[in-house]
Design an enzyme around this catalytic site. Structure first.
Site: not given
Ligand code: NDP
Ligand code: 2IT
Length: 449
Positions: A128, A168
Site C-alpha cells: 500500500k 484508493d
Molecule cells: P473515494 O476517495 O472515492 O471516496 C471516499 C469517500 O469516503 C468520500 O465520500 C469521502 O468523503 C469519505 N471519506 C474519506 N475519508 C473520510 C473520513 N476521514 N471521514 C469521513 N468520510 C471520509 O475513495 P474510495 O471510495 O475508493 O474508498 C473508500 C473506502 O474503500 C476506503 O476505505 C478504501 O480504502 C476502500 N477500498 C477502496 C477500493 C477501491 O477500489 N477504490 C478497494 C477496496 C477498498 P470526503 O469527500 O468528504 O472526503
Molecule cells: O484497498 C484496496 O483493496 C484497494 N484500494 C484496491 C487495490 C488495487 O490494487 O486495486
C-alpha cells in the site's frame, strides 16, 4: 492477552517496534487473534517464524514529494510505499491521497492487503502507499504536478512484475492517468505498472465498478447461504459517496434493494424514496462537489451535518464504504436496535473492534473488509492479466469472473470458520483462509529475508 505464548510474543514485538501506530496495531491484533486455533493446531508456523516475518514489512519507502502550487509556492508532502509481503505475487495495493495518511495508516492497509489479495485466489502480494497530499480543492494542474513528483520517486521501486499500485481514497482515474503518463515518460515502457487505468490506455472494463459490485455479490451470497435471504426488498444504508459507495449503490439497487442514505466527511443525505444515483454521479464524479448538494436537486431529501448519524437510520443492510473506524460501538448498537440483519465492509477496517463484537454477539451477519471489498483488487489482478496478454475482455466477461471470485471468497472464509470450530465467524474465516496460502508459500520459499 493471547492464549498462545507465541502470538503474545509476536504481538508484543509489534507493539514495541511500532509505538503509537494505533491503526496498524488494531489490524495486527485482529489477525493474530483469529490465528489462535491455527497456530495451536500445527507447530510449523512457529518453527518457521512465519508470524514474526509476516508482521514486518519486507520494505518500506518514505520519501519527499515537492511540487509547485498555482501561486508559485513550493509545497512539500510525504510519500509512502510499504511493500509488505511478496510470497504469492508482486506487491499489489492502492495509493491513498488524504491529509490523514501516515505510516500507521499505510501499514494497516498494507498488512490487510496481504490476506485480502490471497483470498482472491490470484497471484498478488500485499502492499500500500500514498501521501498526506489533499487533492480536495486543488486544480488539475496542481494534482498533475503532485502526481508527477510523486511518481518520479515511486517509479524507482515499482514495476509490472515487482509492485503494481492502484487507486484508493483520493486516487481515482485522473490521478492514475497522470501517474501512468509520467511513469511511461520516465521509463519509456508501456506496461501494466498501475491498475485502474483509463479504458483508452490499458484499463479493464468493470474495474471502476468492481469494489462496490463485488461487495454486493459477497453480501448477496452471505445472505443467501446464512439466512436464505437476499437484497430484494431491503432498505440499505451506505456511508461515503466515493467510488466504492457509488457502485455499491448501483448494484444493491439492481439486486432489488433500496438505498436510502449516503455521506461524505461533512454529513449525510437521507432520501426515503431511494437515492437517485444519476444525481449523485453528476455531483461527485463530474463536478467533484459535496453530497449536501443532493438536497438542492432532489425534492424530499434531507441533509444532516456530521457523518456518524447515518447509522441511526433504520435499515436491513448497512455497508460502510468511507474510511477506517467510521462505525463505532454506539453506531453498531443503534443499527442492531433498528433491526439490521447484515453488515458488510466496503471500506477498509470501517468498524471498530467493539462494533464488530457487538454485531457478532447480536447475531448480525458480518462480512469483513478483507473479504467483502476484495473485488476491487481482484479486478485489478484481472487488469494485470489482460495487460500481460495485450488483450481485453468484455464488461460481462470481467463481471462474471468478479462474481465467481466473490462467491468463492465467501465460501472459502465460511469453510475456514467451520474447520476451526467458529462456524459463521467470517472475520476469523477470512483471516485464516487468507493466511493459509501465504504461510504455505513463505515456508516453501525458505527464510531468505
Ligand atoms: P473515494 O476517495 O472515492 O471516496 C471516499 C469517500 O469516503 C468520500 O465520500 C469521502 O468523503 C469519505 N471519506 C474519506 N475519508 C473520510 C473520513 N476521514 N471521514 C469521513 N468520510 C471520509 O475513495 P474510495 O471510495 O475508493 O474508498 C473508500 C473506502 O474503500 C476506503 O476505505 C478504501 O480504502 C476502500 N477500498 C477502496 C477500493 C477501491 O477500489 N477504490 C478497494 C477496496 C477498498 P470526503 O469527500 O468528504 O472526503
Ligand atoms: O484497498 C484496496 O483493496 C484497494 N484500494 C484496491 C487495490 C488495487 O490494487 O486495486
Amino acid at each position: 492477552m493471547f492464549k498462545s505464548q507465541y502470538l503474545q510474543k509476536v504481538y508484543s514485538g509489534v507493539e514495541a517496534r511500532n509505538p503509537g501506530e494505533k491503526e496498524f496495531l488494531q489490524a495486527v491484533r485482529e489477525v493474530l487473534e483469529s490465528l489462535e486455533p491455527v497456530v495451536a493446531a500445527d507447530p510449523k508456523f512457529e518453527q518457521n517464524g512465519v508470524l514474526e516475518r509476516l508482521v514486518e514489512p519486507e520494505r518500506q519507502i518514505f520519501f519527499r514529494v515537492s511540487w509547485v502550487d498555482d501561486n508559485g509556492n513550493v509545497q512539500v508532502n510525504r510519500g509512502y510505499r510499504v511493500q509488505f509481503n511478496s510470497a504469492i505475487g508482486p506487491y499489489k495495493g492502492g495509493l491513498r491521497l488524504h491529509p490523514s495518511v501516515n505510516a500507521s495508516v499505510i501499514k494497516f492497509l498494507g498488512f490487510e492487503q496481504i490476506f485480502k489479495n490471497s483470498l482472491t485466489g490470484l497471484p498478488i502480494g500485499g502492499g500500500k502507499g500514498g501521501s498526506d497530499f489533499d487533492p480536495k480543492g486543488k486544480s488539475d494542474g496542481e494534482v498533475m504536478r503532485f502526481c508527477q513528483s510523486f511518481m518520479t520517486e515511486l517509479s524507482k521501486h515499482i514495476g509490472a512484475d515487482t509492485d503494481v499500485p492502484a487507486g484508493d481514497i483520493g486516487t481515482g482515474a485522473r490521478e492514475i492517468g497522470y501517474m501512468y503518463g509520467w511513469y511511461k515518460r520516465l521509463r519509456n515502457e508501456f506496461t501494466g505498472v498501475l491498475t485502474g487505468k483509463g479504458l483508452t490506455y490499458g484499463g479493464s472494463l468493470a474495474r471502476t465498478e468492481a469494489t462496490g459490485y463485488g461487495l454486493c455479490y459477497y453480501t448477496e451470497e452471505m445472505l443467501n447461504c446464512m439466512k436464505q435471504d437476499s437484497f430484494k426488498g431491503k432498505t440499505v444504508v451506505i456511508s461515503g459517496s466515493g467510488n466504492v459507495a457509488i457502485y455499491a449503490t448501483e448494484k444493491a439497487t439492481q439486486l432489488g434493494g433500496k438505498v436510502v442514505a449516503l455521506s461524505d466527511s461533512n454529513g449525510y443525505i437521507y432520501d426515503k424514496n431511494g437515492i437517485n444515483l444519476d444525481v449523485v454521479k453528476q455531483i461527485k464524479e463530474v463536478e467533484r462537489g459535496r453530497i449536501k448538494e443532493y438536497v438542492n436537486r432532489v425534492s424530499g431529501a434531507e441533509y444532516h451535518e456530521g457523518c456518524s448519524g447515518i447509522w441511526t437510520i433504520k435499515c436491513d443492510i448497512a455497508l460502510p464504504c468511507a474510511t477506517q473506524n467510521e462505525l463505532d460501538e454506539a453506531s453498531a448498537k443503534a443499527l442492531i436496535a433498528n433491526g439490521v440483519i447484515a453488515v458488510a465492509e466496503g471500506a477498509n477496517m470501517p468498524s471498530t473492534p467493539e462494533a464488530v463484537e457487538a454485531f457478532q454477539k447480536a447475531g448480525v451477519l458480518f462480512g469483513p473488509a478483507k473479504a467483502a471489498n476484495a473485488g476491487g483488487v481482484a479486478t485489478s489482478a484481472l487488469e494485470m492479466s489482460q495487460n500481460s496478454m495485450r488483450y481485453s475482455w468484455t464488461f460481462d466477461e470481467v463481471d462474471a469472473k468478479l462474481h465467481d471470485i466473490m462467491v468463492n471468497i465467501f465460501h472459502n472464509s465460511y469453510n475456514a470458520s467451520k474447520k476451526y470450530g467458529m462456524e459463521g465467524n467470517l472475520v476469523a474465516g477470512a483471516n485464516i483462509a487468507g493466511f493459509e496460502k501465504v504461510a504455505e508459500a513463505m515456508i516453501a520459499q525458505g527464510i531468505s529475508y
